[in-house]
Design an enzyme around this catalytic site. Structure first.
Site, PDB file in Angstrom:
ATOM      1  N   ILE A  13      32.996  44.929  26.979  1.00 36.92           N
ATOM      2  CA  ILE A  13      31.555  45.401  27.081  1.00 36.92           C
ATOM      3  C   ILE A  13      30.952  45.057  25.864  1.00 36.92           C
ATOM      4  O   ILE A  13      29.645  45.045  25.627  1.00 36.92           O
ATOM      5  CB  ILE A  13      31.693  46.862  27.319  1.00 36.92           C
ATOM      6  CG1 ILE A  13      32.281  46.991  28.812  1.00 36.92           C
ATOM      7  CG2 ILE A  13      30.366  47.381  27.482  1.00 36.92           C
ATOM      8  CD1 ILE A  13      32.536  48.368  29.048  1.00 36.92           C
ATOM      9  N   TYR A 149      44.495  58.695  28.532  1.00 33.89           N
ATOM     10  CA  TYR A 149      43.214  58.138  28.247  1.00 33.89           C
ATOM     11  C   TYR A 149      42.053  58.820  28.513  1.00 33.89           C
ATOM     12  O   TYR A 149      41.300  58.977  27.648  1.00 33.89           O
ATOM     13  CB  TYR A 149      43.083  56.863  29.028  1.00 33.89           C
ATOM     14  CG  TYR A 149      41.918  56.171  29.070  1.00 33.89           C
ATOM     15  CD1 TYR A 149      41.512  55.577  27.983  1.00 33.89           C
ATOM     16  CD2 TYR A 149      40.913  56.119  30.307  1.00 33.89           C
ATOM     17  CE1 TYR A 149      40.139  55.069  27.863  1.00 33.89           C
ATOM     18  CE2 TYR A 149      39.640  55.718  30.251  1.00 33.89           C
ATOM     19  CZ  TYR A 149      39.331  55.159  29.079  1.00 33.89           C
ATOM     20  OH  TYR A 149      38.030  54.542  29.027  1.00 33.89           O
ATOM     21  N   VAL A 216      45.955  46.401  48.822  1.00 39.68           N
ATOM     22  CA  VAL A 216      44.778  47.297  49.076  1.00 39.68           C
ATOM     23  C   VAL A 216      45.599  48.530  49.436  1.00 39.68           C
ATOM     24  O   VAL A 216      46.346  49.089  50.382  1.00 39.68           O
ATOM     25  CB  VAL A 216      44.033  47.145  50.353  1.00 39.68           C
ATOM     26  CG1 VAL A 216      43.185  47.974  50.688  1.00 39.68           C
ATOM     27  CG2 VAL A 216      43.333  45.737  50.012  1.00 39.68           C
ATOM     28  N   ARG A 230      33.925  53.030  45.703  1.00 42.49           N
ATOM     29  CA  ARG A 230      33.690  53.356  44.152  1.00 42.49           C
ATOM     30  C   ARG A 230      32.290  52.434  43.676  1.00 42.49           C
ATOM     31  O   ARG A 230      31.929  51.708  44.171  1.00 42.49           O
ATOM     32  CB  ARG A 230      34.807  52.536  43.184  1.00 42.49           C
ATOM     33  CG  ARG A 230      36.074  53.358  43.583  1.00 42.49           C
ATOM     34  CD  ARG A 230      36.389  54.686  43.241  1.00 42.49           C
ATOM     35  NE  ARG A 230      37.704  55.179  43.327  1.00 42.49           N
ATOM     36  CZ  ARG A 230      38.269  55.914  44.299  1.00 42.49           C
ATOM     37  NH1 ARG A 230      37.217  55.978  45.466  1.00 42.49           N
ATOM     38  NH2 ARG A 230      39.285  56.017  44.384  1.00 42.49           N
ATOM     39  N   ARG A 290      47.872  55.485  46.997  1.00 44.22           N
ATOM     40  CA  ARG A 290      48.293  55.710  45.594  1.00 44.22           C
ATOM     41  C   ARG A 290      47.771  57.241  45.597  1.00 44.22           C
ATOM     42  O   ARG A 290      46.788  57.658  45.831  1.00 44.22           O
ATOM     43  CB  ARG A 290      47.424  55.109  44.494  1.00 44.22           C
ATOM     44  CG  ARG A 290      47.761  53.343  44.499  1.00 44.22           C
ATOM     45  CD  ARG A 290      47.270  52.947  43.218  1.00 44.22           C
ATOM     46  NE  ARG A 290      45.570  53.001  43.261  1.00 44.22           N
ATOM     47  CZ  ARG A 290      45.013  52.220  42.336  1.00 44.22           C
ATOM     48  NH1 ARG A 290      45.674  51.577  41.636  1.00 44.22           N
ATOM     49  NH2 ARG A 290      43.641  52.533  42.599  1.00 44.22           N
ATOM     50  N   ASP A 293      44.081  59.230  44.470  1.00 41.40           N
ATOM     51  CA  ASP A 293      43.103  58.369  44.810  1.00 41.40           C
ATOM     52  C   ASP A 293      42.111  59.297  45.643  1.00 41.40           C
ATOM     53  O   ASP A 293      42.652  59.962  46.531  1.00 41.40           O
ATOM     54  CB  ASP A 293      43.315  57.236  45.717  1.00 41.40           C
ATOM     55  CG  ASP A 293      43.703  56.057  44.656  1.00 41.40           C
ATOM     56  OD1 ASP A 293      43.505  56.227  43.263  1.00 41.40           O
ATOM     57  OD2 ASP A 293      44.135  54.889  44.899  1.00 41.40           O
TER      58      ASP A 293
END
Length: 340
Positions: A13, A149, A216, A230, A290, A293
């Site tokens: 970025i 994080y 997936v 998303r 997962r 999610d």
């Protein structure tokens, strides 16, 4: 014209934001230790922007070095990218994340305060919303964290709020949703080391043949095609948002804003769009969901539009085309005359 210190400015970025700042007429000083970026990007950034960046090699944790940077350059504002950013790695190495992300911001702010530089754009993340549920997320949504994080980013936001209450800081907090894509020149883009953690760079490696297929995670969500959805935002749009943010701070307008499109695309929509860009269908295999999610998450970007006049303009096809151009350019050693 202002002089902006860009910490982590050689990263994904950061490199795009350097180009956007240069195009807007600003001077830029980059501080980067190149722990997660290729030094070769500097020359390519110069090619894109039409001028070589000023680069200081070193760590945001080095307060003496930061002091020299502020002494040698007339810095008007800061955009702070320098941080560790992999969710999975943060679970394995939380102390490194605390030291770099939280300690780095503290060190930077001490050096900036000593130099009388009070305007700072902070690179945050939508992960500070924890599990927001299946909805458009406003900036007023409750904040929490589900990994180290996110904890560091939320802690940094709270540090900035406390500091701004006591001292003359003017802060812009930008909470990104899912940055993807690359510069349309094909000269700068995302180059994660090892196995990618995020969807588009993984798909890109499948498209270029570096990985055999995409997994997936679940196709039984309550979405049109059953896969998770998303909010993906083009990195070029995201870079423009940083220019608008730091310019607002120079005018004394602090803010905390979501940066996204306000639209959600599914995993399969992204795979299909990338296949269109690459000119072939991409292999994938559906596996189990997962843990953690959610079906749909996307930004409410209305405040960024109201406060900065910023709106994302590049769609999913543009994100995939530019990413594919970047992948091809990398594979050719940046020798493509026509990356299309």
């Amino acid at each position: 014209m202002a002089c902006i210190l860009l910490t982590g400015g050689a990263g994904y970025i950061g490199s795009h934001t350097f180009v956007a700042l240069a195009e807007a007429g600003h001077d830029v000083v980059i501080l980067d230790d190149f722990s997660n970026s290729d030094p070769g990007v500097v020359a390519r950034m110069g090619r894109v922007a039409g001028r070589e960046p000023t680069v200081v090699r070193g760590s945001v944790l080095d307060e003496a070095l930061l002091g020299r940077v502020f002494a040698e350059h007339r810095i008007d504002g800061i955009i702070h990218f320098a941080a560790l950013k992999a969710v999975g790695e943060s679970v394995e190495r939380p102390l490194d994340y605390f030291s770099t992300n939280i300690g780095g911001l503290m060190t930077l702010m001490r050096a900036a305060r000593a130099a009388g530089v009070w305007r700072l754009v902070f690179s945050s993340t939508a992960t500070v919303y924890g599990d927001p549920g299946d909805r458009a997320v406003p900036e007023t949504a409750p904040r929490s964290h589900t990994n180290p994080y996110a904890f560091t980013k939320l802690t940094c936001e709270q540090m900035l709020e406390q500091a701004a209450a006591a001292e003359p800081w003017c802060v812009g907090v930008l909470r990104y949703f899912n940055p993807v894509g690359a510069h349309p020149s094909g000269l700068i883009g995302e180059d994660p080391r090892g196995l990618p953690n995020n969807l588009m760079p993984y798909v890109a490696k499948v498209a270029i043949g570096a990985l055999p297929e995409l997994q997936v995670f679940g196709d039984d969500y309550a979405t049109p095609d059953g896969t998770g959805m998303r909010d993906y935002v083009h990195v070029v749009d995201l870079a423009r948002a940083h220019v608008a943010s730091v310019e607002a701070l120079l005018d004394g307008r602090a803010h905390t804003l979501n940066i996204g499109t306000g639209r959600a695309n599914s995993v399969l929509e992204l795979v299909e769009a990338y296949g269109r860009a690459a000119g072939r269908a991409l292999p994938y295999r559906v596996v189990g969901r997962r843990a953690g999610d959610v079906a749909i998450t996307y930004a409410d970007p209305s405040r960024a539009r109201a406060e900065l006049g910023f709106e994302a303009t590049l769609d999913l096809d543009a994100m995939c085309r530019d990413s594919w151009r970047w992948m091809r350019a990398q594979a050719s050693g940046f020798r493509l005359n026509d990356p299309e």
